[in-house]
Design a protein around this motif. Structure first.
Motif, mmCIF file in Angstrom:
data_model
loop_
_atom_site.group_PDB
_atom_site.id
_atom_site.type_symbol
_atom_site.label_atom_id
_atom_site.label_comp_id
_atom_site.label_asym_id
_atom_site.label_seq_id
_atom_site.Cartn_x
_atom_site.Cartn_y
_atom_site.Cartn_z
ATOM 1 N N ASP A 107 0.851 -0.880 0.099
ATOM 2 C CA ASP A 107 -0.380 0.140 0.292
ATOM 3 C C ASP A 107 0.596 1.760 0.010
ATOM 4 O OD1 ASP A 107 0.107 1.233 2.875
ATOM 5 O OD2 ASP A 107 0.484 -1.253 2.789
ATOM 6 N N ALA A 153 0.992 4.907 1.737
ATOM 7 C CA ALA A 153 0.511 6.090 2.742
ATOM 8 C C ALA A 153 0.728 7.391 2.292
ATOM 9 C CB ALA A 153 0.745 5.474 4.016
ATOM 10 N N ARG A 154 0.871 8.213 3.415
ATOM 11 C CA ARG A 154 2.070 9.733 3.673
ATOM 12 C C ARG A 154 3.823 9.658 3.615
ATOM 13 N NH1 ARG A 154 0.121 14.770 4.415
ATOM 14 N NH2 ARG A 154 -1.235 14.111 5.670
#
Length: 203
Positions: A85, A87-88
């Protein structure tokens, strides 16, 4: 990881991985593997940080994140890592160690088998056994050869990774061997035939 293990790993990276993937992808894989402490596992990093760490000496500029993404996808397709994944903090990558990469295992196995295979080209006794097998005659023109004129020719040329195995080597006279050189037999056959015709017409 102690110094001995690290030296072995660096040797494997250069000997087994570098010939397997393009240099830019090698740099990406080495960077991510380094971030795992060379142990493999998960690491989260953004493409901007990857670009900064690789610097401008690579093919891609720091701002070419699409190029970095494409090369990471290529590494994933080749089994060097998997992509998780985003993310930031960046994208999650699971980096595989060398023993878990099919392409590296296959290359190691091929090299191991090659080391175990008798070398019929370099070993004098094995060379002579092939000359005797072929009746001391050139495989291409049929002319008799002697210890001074006999050569061994690679059916699959060495330039095409032809091995020094008995079934890939044939007795050849100096003339036919020089004509065939790094060609396959199919490529060299017309020239060998022309030379044979000239040779016999002059007899």
């Amino acid at each position: 990881m102690d110094d001995e293990d690290l030296e072995a790993l660096l040797g494997d990276l250069i000997d087994e991985v570098l010939p397997t993937i393009p240099p830019y992808e090698f740099a990406l894989y080495a960077l991510l593997l380094r971030m795992t402490g060379f142990q493999g596992g998960k690491v989260r990093i953004g493409k901007r940080s990857i670009g900064v760490r690789l610097g401008k000496g690579t093919r891609s500029s720091r701002s070419n994140y699409q190029h970095i993404g494409e090369k990471l996808d290529s590494l994933a397709s080749a089994g060097f890592l998997s992509i998780g994944d985003t993310a930031r903090e960046g994208t999650l990558y699971e980096v595989r160690v060398l023993d878990d990469i099919a392409a590296v295992r296959e290359r190691k196995m091929t090299a191991l088998l090659a080391e175990e295979e008798p070398d019929y080209y370099e070993d004098p006794a094995l060379r002579e056994s092939l000359l005797e097998r072929d009746g001391w005659r050139c495989r291409y023109c049929g002319e008799a050869v002697s210890s001074g004129t006999a050569t061994l020719d690679h059916l699959i040329p060495r330039a095409l990774s032809g091995p020094n195995t008995a079934d890939n080597l044939a007795t050849a006279c100096l003339t036919c061997n020089s004509i065939k050189a790094g060609r396959t037999y199919e490529e060299a056959a017309p020239r060998i035939l022309e030379a044979l015709v000239r040779r016999r017409s002059s007899d």
